[in-house]
Write a protein that holds these residues in place. Structure first.
Motif, mmCIF file in Angstrom:
data_model
loop_
_atom_site.group_PDB
_atom_site.id
_atom_site.type_symbol
_atom_site.label_atom_id
_atom_site.label_comp_id
_atom_site.label_asym_id
_atom_site.label_seq_id
_atom_site.Cartn_x
_atom_site.Cartn_y
_atom_site.Cartn_z
ATOM 1 N N TYR A 98 -7.546 3.553 8.353
ATOM 2 C CA TYR A 98 -6.602 3.144 7.318
ATOM 3 C C TYR A 98 -5.252 2.644 7.813
ATOM 4 O O TYR A 98 -4.504 2.030 7.057
ATOM 5 C CB TYR A 98 -6.365 4.312 6.351
ATOM 6 N N GLU A 261 -8.061 -4.048 0.446
ATOM 7 C CA GLU A 261 -8.708 -3.219 -0.564
ATOM 8 C C GLU A 261 -9.021 -1.829 -0.029
ATOM 9 O O GLU A 261 -8.820 -0.819 -0.722
ATOM 10 C CB GLU A 261 -9.988 -3.899 -1.043
ATOM 11 N N GLN A 263 -7.638 -0.108 2.470
ATOM 12 C CA GLN A 263 -6.532 0.704 2.972
ATOM 13 C C GLN A 263 -5.428 0.985 1.962
ATOM 14 O O GLN A 263 -4.543 1.783 2.240
ATOM 15 C CB GLN A 263 -5.909 0.013 4.189
ATOM 16 N N VAL A 264 -5.477 0.356 0.801
ATOM 17 C CA VAL A 264 -4.326 0.402 -0.092
ATOM 18 C C VAL A 264 -3.973 1.822 -0.529
ATOM 19 O O VAL A 264 -2.790 2.200 -0.543
ATOM 20 C CB VAL A 264 -4.554 -0.512 -1.329
ATOM 21 N N LEU A 265 -4.947 2.631 -0.886
ATOM 22 C CA LEU A 265 -4.651 3.978 -1.379
ATOM 23 C C LEU A 265 -4.033 4.842 -0.288
ATOM 24 O O LEU A 265 -3.034 5.537 -0.520
ATOM 25 C CB LEU A 265 -5.922 4.628 -1.923
ATOM 26 N N ARG A 267 -2.412 3.912 2.339
ATOM 27 C CA ARG A 267 -1.083 3.432 2.720
ATOM 28 C C ARG A 267 -0.043 3.712 1.639
ATOM 29 O O ARG A 267 1.119 3.956 1.944
ATOM 30 C CB ARG A 267 -1.142 1.942 3.045
ATOM 31 N N GLU A 268 -0.469 3.670 0.376
ATOM 32 C CA GLU A 268 0.461 3.976 -0.712
ATOM 33 C C GLU A 268 0.781 5.465 -0.793
ATOM 34 O O GLU A 268 1.863 5.860 -1.198
ATOM 35 C CB GLU A 268 -0.155 3.516 -2.046
ATOM 36 N N HIS A 269 -0.202 6.293 -0.407
ATOM 37 C CA HIS A 269 -0.028 7.758 -0.493
ATOM 38 C C HIS A 269 -0.467 8.396 0.819
ATOM 39 O O HIS A 269 -1.453 9.131 0.871
ATOM 40 C CB HIS A 269 -0.839 8.310 -1.650
ATOM 41 N N PRO A 270 0.257 8.147 1.894
ATOM 42 C CA PRO A 270 -0.144 8.691 3.203
ATOM 43 C C PRO A 270 -0.182 10.228 3.189
ATOM 44 O O PRO A 270 0.722 10.882 2.661
ATOM 45 C CB PRO A 270 0.923 8.169 4.155
#
Length: 274
Positions: A98, A261, A263-265, A267-270
């Motif tokens: 990610y 698509e 990695q977005v989650l 990266r938004e909520h590490p």
């Protein structure tokens, strides 16, 4: 090669090596072995992302399940290879999946190609499953115990993937005029990306006895494909190879969209868990 000849924990006869076992192991590969495991893990991870798209979109319910299960198998392979690769740099499988950029991925161009229609996906699946089956069958004899154990589990699953693709090639090629047209087109669109799979480089050459030289897999691959195509009344395409470079971080435009698509989650909520 591993600093110790000991393999990761819980490898006993009859018990497959799990990603969790690898993550918990203190076996640390060299950076070269880590790079090699990264290639195998990235191939499986990106292929799984592509195949997962078919869930709810396949031409019949059974194929929703089949392609979804193949994708899950590939995620399992990716987790194992990436968990092992991560030990070389003190990273987790999630770090590698990610939080790497596009030019840090080492997947081949074939797995990032668009799904297209069902026949094109089957053509891609035929090539990658045949390649992985031949590769893992050889990797089972690796001097690196952890790579060998991952391959021993993966080869059994990929054998099913290969059979699934082969049966669909026959079904499409020997079916209706339209189904034959589509599988022929799918094969033509897939074949330029075959050559990259069998290219040797300094990394694999330097890991003699640990890695499998891709060039050594080509004859077995060609023999199996030619046998299937003869049965399906198809011809192996004579097309120029596409420029590769995926093993060195040079990718097509498609990979960036896949990673955005995927990695977005994270990266938004590490660090998020559930």
């Amino acid at each position: 090669m591993s600093e110790s000849n000991a393999s990761a924990t819980r490898i006993t006869p009859g018990n497959a090596l799990r990603p969790e076992d690898i993550a918990a192991s203190d076996v640390k590969p060299s950076e070269a072995v880590g790079e090699y495991a990264l290639r195998l893990g990235d191939d499986a991870l990106i292929l799984a992302q592509r195949l997962g798209w078919w869930i709810s979109r396949a031409p019949e319910l059974e194929e929703d399940v089949a392609l979804g299960n193949i994708a899950l198998d590939q995620i399992g392979h990716a987790r194992s290879f990436l968990a092992y690769a991560g030990h070389a740099w003190g990273k987790t499988e999630d770090d590698l999946a990610y939080f790497r950029g596009e030019d840090e991925f080492r997947s081949c161009h074939l797995v990032e190609q668009p799904n297209g229609d069902f026949a094109r996906t089957i053509a891609r699946q035929l090539v990658i499953s045949q390649y992985q089956f031949t590769l893992y069958a050889r990797l089972m004899n690796s001097a690196d115990d952890t790579l060998a154990a991952i391959a021993a589990k993966a080869v059994k699953e990929v054998d099913y993937h290969r059979d699934h693709a082969r049966q669909w090639v026959l079904r499409l090629a020997l079916g209706t005029e339209e189904s034959r047209r589509r599988i022929v087109e799918g094969i033509l669109l897939t074949w330029p990306y075959v050559g990259e799979l069998f290219e040797d480089d300094d990394l694999v050459t330097g890991l003699d006895g640990v890695a499998v030289r891709p060039s050594g897999l080509r004859q077995a691959f060609d023999t199996d494909i030619e046998s299937l195509f003869a049965e399906a009344e198809l011809e192996v395409p004579a097309v120029p190879f596409a420029v590769g470079g995926g093993r060195n971080g040079r990718h097509s435009e498609h990979l960036g969209y896949i990673l955005a698509e995927m990695q977005v989650l994270a990266r938004e909520h590490p660090g998020a868990t559930w």
